[in-house]
Motif scaffolding. Sequence first.
Motif, PDB file in Angstrom:
ATOM      1  N   PHE A  24       6.726  -2.815  53.139  1.00 61.90           N
ATOM      2  CA  PHE A  24       8.161  -2.531  53.157  1.00 61.90           C
ATOM      3  C   PHE A  24       8.537  -1.809  54.441  1.00 61.90           C
ATOM      4  O   PHE A  24       7.889  -0.840  54.846  1.00 61.90           O
ATOM      5  CB  PHE A  24       8.558  -1.635  51.982  1.00 61.90           C
ATOM      6  N   TYR A  55       5.928   1.054  55.070  1.00 66.95           N
ATOM      7  CA  TYR A  55       5.193   1.499  53.893  1.00 66.95           C
ATOM      8  C   TYR A  55       4.355   0.335  53.376  1.00 66.95           C
ATOM      9  O   TYR A  55       4.739  -0.829  53.515  1.00 66.95           O
ATOM     10  CB  TYR A  55       6.137   1.941  52.772  1.00 66.95           C
ATOM     11  N   TYR A  68      14.131   5.700  43.137  1.00 70.15           N
ATOM     12  CA  TYR A  68      14.316   4.312  43.533  1.00 70.15           C
ATOM     13  C   TYR A  68      13.937   3.414  42.348  1.00 70.15           C
ATOM     14  O   TYR A  68      13.066   3.761  41.547  1.00 70.15           O
ATOM     15  CB  TYR A  68      13.411   3.949  44.715  1.00 70.15           C
ATOM     16  N   PHE A 101      15.516   0.558  52.074  1.00 76.34           N
ATOM     17  CA  PHE A 101      14.363  -0.327  52.191  1.00 76.34           C
ATOM     18  C   PHE A 101      14.756  -1.786  52.350  1.00 76.34           C
ATOM     19  O   PHE A 101      15.772  -2.237  51.821  1.00 76.34           O
ATOM     20  CB  PHE A 101      13.464  -0.181  50.961  1.00 76.34           C
ATOM     21  N   GLY A 102      13.898  -2.513  53.052  1.00 81.98           N
ATOM     22  CA  GLY A 102      14.017  -3.944  53.130  1.00 81.98           C
ATOM     23  C   GLY A 102      13.450  -4.588  51.868  1.00 81.98           C
ATOM     24  O   GLY A 102      12.921  -3.902  50.992  1.00 81.98           O
ATOM     25  N   GLY A 110      12.671  -5.608  46.370  1.00 84.98           N
ATOM     26  CA  GLY A 110      12.478  -4.388  47.149  1.00 84.98           C
ATOM     27  C   GLY A 110      12.894  -3.158  46.372  1.00 84.98           C
ATOM     28  O   GLY A 110      13.171  -3.204  45.175  1.00 84.98           O
ATOM     29  N   LEU A 111      12.955  -2.044  47.076  1.00 81.29           N
ATOM     30  CA  LEU A 111      13.309  -0.762  46.476  1.00 81.29           C
ATOM     31  C   LEU A 111      14.790  -0.497  46.687  1.00 81.29           C
ATOM     32  O   LEU A 111      15.285  -0.541  47.806  1.00 81.29           O
ATOM     33  CB  LEU A 111      12.497   0.363  47.127  1.00 81.29           C
ATOM     34  N   GLN A 112      15.458  -0.176  45.590  1.00 82.38           N
ATOM     35  CA  GLN A 112      16.888   0.126  45.652  1.00 82.38           C
ATOM     36  C   GLN A 112      17.098   1.594  45.313  1.00 82.38           C
ATOM     37  O   GLN A 112      16.552   2.093  44.321  1.00 82.38           O
ATOM     38  CB  GLN A 112      17.641  -0.765  44.663  1.00 82.38           C
TER      39      GLN A 112
END
Lengths: 110, 116
Positions: free
Chosen positions: A90, A35, B36, A101-102, B43-45
């Motif tokens: 990402f 992404y 998220y 996600f990273g 980053g996205l959690q």
Amino acid sequence: DTAVSQTPKYLVTQMGNDKSIKCEQNLGHDTMYWYKQDSKKFLKIMFSYNNKELIINETVPNRFSPKSPDKAHLNLHINSLELGDSAVYFCASSLSGTQYFGPGTRLLVL
Amino acid sequence: AQSVTQLDSQVPVFEEAPVELRCNYSSSVSVYLFWYVQYPNQGLQLLLKYLSGSTLVKGINGFEAEFNKSQTSFHLRKPSVHISDTAEYFCAVSDSLSGSARQLTFGSGTQLTVLP
């Protein structure tokens, strides 16, 4: 024991250069994604691979080429970098519909 | 194809007050729904997800969301926020079709700022 990892975390480079971002997941997932998050924080899918096979290729310049050597890795190679490529990239992986996600790679093209 | 609308780009709220972040989606097929959270420079959690079953889903950090199919909404709520909840929150949708790549379509994000 990081689930989805990306390297490098930061990448600063000149226009016209070629660079790669690596992604690895140790979750045993079959599907991986890239992404792009732009400066306004908008997130958009670029690519998706399932078991090393490309299944999504959104409208992305062909300067961007994903490569999946095995189902745990999905790398992103970018040729001839342009100013507009500056963004956060990402990587994510999924199993049964939920994506993880990273930490992101912050790319700045000067 | 799906789309997601997050109605509020910024939500300021005082500490210990309740908050609701709104999310509406459109889709021609059945969907999975997600929230998220992204803390600054991170980053996205995953906060929570709706895949099937009960329409009220509970997530981490005291957040919950309710799937309303008739209103095509998936609003996020927390009864009492903390300073540490300050972050960008993203609503996302994917189709639930078997064999699909299930790419996520994200909303534009809501910046939650908790004030002391």
